[in-house]
Write an enzyme that holds these catalytic residues in place. Sequence first.
Site, PDB file in Angstrom:
ATOM      1  N   ARG A 110      11.324  -3.637 -10.210  1.00 24.37           N
ATOM      2  CA  ARG A 110      12.220  -2.493 -10.352  1.00 24.37           C
ATOM      3  C   ARG A 110      11.365  -1.224 -10.490  1.00 24.37           C
ATOM      4  O   ARG A 110      11.556  -0.407 -11.366  1.00 24.37           O
ATOM      5  CB  ARG A 110      13.161  -2.663 -11.555  1.00 24.37           C
ATOM      6  CG  ARG A 110      12.484  -3.024 -12.876  1.00 24.37           C
ATOM      7  CD  ARG A 110      13.502  -2.928 -14.030  1.00 24.37           C
ATOM      8  NE  ARG A 110      12.931  -3.273 -15.319  1.00 24.37           N
ATOM      9  CZ  ARG A 110      13.021  -4.470 -15.897  1.00 24.37           C
ATOM     10  NH1 ARG A 110      13.672  -5.447 -15.275  1.00 24.37           N
ATOM     11  NH2 ARG A 110      12.484  -4.687 -17.087  1.00 24.37           N
ATOM     12  N   PHE A 139      10.170   3.469  -6.514  1.00 24.76           N
ATOM     13  CA  PHE A 139       9.453   4.440  -5.682  1.00 24.76           C
ATOM     14  C   PHE A 139       8.404   5.214  -6.463  1.00 24.76           C
ATOM     15  O   PHE A 139       8.309   6.441  -6.359  1.00 24.76           O
ATOM     16  CB  PHE A 139      10.430   5.437  -5.050  1.00 24.76           C
ATOM     17  CG  PHE A 139      11.258   4.885  -3.917  1.00 24.76           C
ATOM     18  CD1 PHE A 139      11.017   3.625  -3.383  1.00 24.76           C
ATOM     19  CD2 PHE A 139      12.302   5.629  -3.390  1.00 24.76           C
ATOM     20  CE1 PHE A 139      11.783   3.121  -2.342  1.00 24.76           C
ATOM     21  CE2 PHE A 139      13.072   5.136  -2.345  1.00 24.76           C
ATOM     22  CZ  PHE A 139      12.817   3.883  -1.828  1.00 24.76           C
ATOM     23  N   SER A 161      16.463   0.202  -1.026  1.00 21.00           N
ATOM     24  CA  SER A 161      15.863  -0.232  -2.287  1.00 21.00           C
ATOM     25  C   SER A 161      16.930  -0.250  -3.371  1.00 21.00           C
ATOM     26  O   SER A 161      17.706   0.700  -3.498  1.00 21.00           O
ATOM     27  CB  SER A 161      14.727   0.706  -2.699  1.00 21.00           C
ATOM     28  OG  SER A 161      14.306   0.426  -4.022  1.00 21.00           O
ATOM     29  N   ASP A 217       0.862  -1.189   0.000  1.00 23.37           N
ATOM     30  CA  ASP A 217       0.000   0.000   0.000  1.00 23.37           C
ATOM     31  C   ASP A 217       0.888   1.225   0.000  1.00 23.37           C
ATOM     32  O   ASP A 217       1.005   1.937   0.985  1.00 23.37           O
ATOM     33  CB  ASP A 217      -0.921  -0.015   1.221  1.00 23.37           C
ATOM     34  CG  ASP A 217      -1.972   1.089   1.161  1.00 23.37           C
ATOM     35  OD1 ASP A 217      -2.104   1.728   0.105  1.00 23.37           O
ATOM     36  OD2 ASP A 217      -2.649   1.312   2.180  1.00 23.37           O
TER      37      ASP A 217
END
Length: 440
Positions: A188, A191, A257, A141
């Site tokens: 990939r 963000f 990340s 989420d």
Amino acid sequence: MSGRIAFGFMKGSLTHKLKSMAVPIANRSHYCSSSSATAKPDLPRSSRMGRLLSGVVIGLVGGAYASTLDEATFSGWLFSASKAANPLFALLDPEVAHRLAISAATHGWVPKEKRPDQQILGLEVWGRKFANPIGLSAGFDKNAEAVKGLLGLGFGFIEVGSVTPLPQEGNPKPRMFRLRDQGAIINRCGFNGDGIAAVAKRLEAQHEVKQGGKTGPGILGVNIGKNKTSEDAAADYVQGIRSLSQYADYLVINVSSPNTPGLRQLQGRNQLKDLVKKVKAARDEMQWGKEGPPPLLVKIAPDLSKQDLEDIAAVALDLSLDGLIISNTTISRPEVVQINPVSKESGGLSGKPLFNLSNDILKDMYILTKGKIPLVGCGGVSSGEDAYKKIRAGATLVQLYSAFAYGGPALIPQIKDELAHCLKRDGFKSIYEAVGADCR
């Protein structure tokens, strides 16, 4: 009579769902399995099939509810019935499937857990009471759209984000790939999300302090990231802290990340120390009530050297970090996935093949921090036995993502029941007693 009521409810639910789903899914933007770019109104045929099956399942369980007054019994039946949708979701494009899942959770079209958790699963961390230690990791989420629905599934806590200051589309599609036979996912995404302003608005709308956490009976974590083109990473994290910490039961600095260039360099000793100091200062400058500021955690990668781990542990102890999440996705490709052609795709690997690697890092960090810092075990958890192994390796709390994407809502009560069984089987009376058992 009850049969006619059930049929009528099923028909009405199905009709209402098919009409109401025509707009929300097409106009939403999501993280990873979803796109932050504006979705096209015409979804693939597979998506329309997904809507239809979801409507049928809701209609069926709604009809069943008409003939029972026992909420706990109905809740269990509903979770079992949710398995019917899994095969069809597996046929959908990963991002389409995820948009559908988020939309369902947002609108309450998912099971709601009415059965209390077993007492042995309850624990208190950072002064927060967790009904159970099983959480949903960041990435599912991304934009805090489905907090209430996801907590209602029975998670002890969920984590939204990663949230960046400015909205961004993320990396080009395709950017998510299933390795079904290995129970893994490669992403990939980079963000992709709606940005701090949109997330803050959503969290404010649903914000209310109740027993357990700030959003209700479960605990809410907020994961903060940086924009891809930002030249001042610390400023991005500080902005996230100042805008979102008031809604969080805990905060996470994501420096691990693999899909944002240069991000993992922030895990270096000097860089991490400087970043944590600035973020903590920003948090502590804010006005807080008796409960004090939300605890601050750092999420690290599994692809770290022994020296990297020692440096991170030193920073965590020196600056009194409240916790570490171990771990994010891996850029490595364990042998078990190399037989799959999809393994050649770039991005972070999550799911079952990550379990051993992340567990090894977890054990190392538990020893390096001398058990003084709560650790959150994340990576490859797909059963109660897996969660139990994380706890024995040093985790106080456990998170999952890929297994939930594959197994759906029914996996949550299954994992909790299996975990309780493992604890009792080995003579533990609480989660606390089992934490770090394999490191002692």
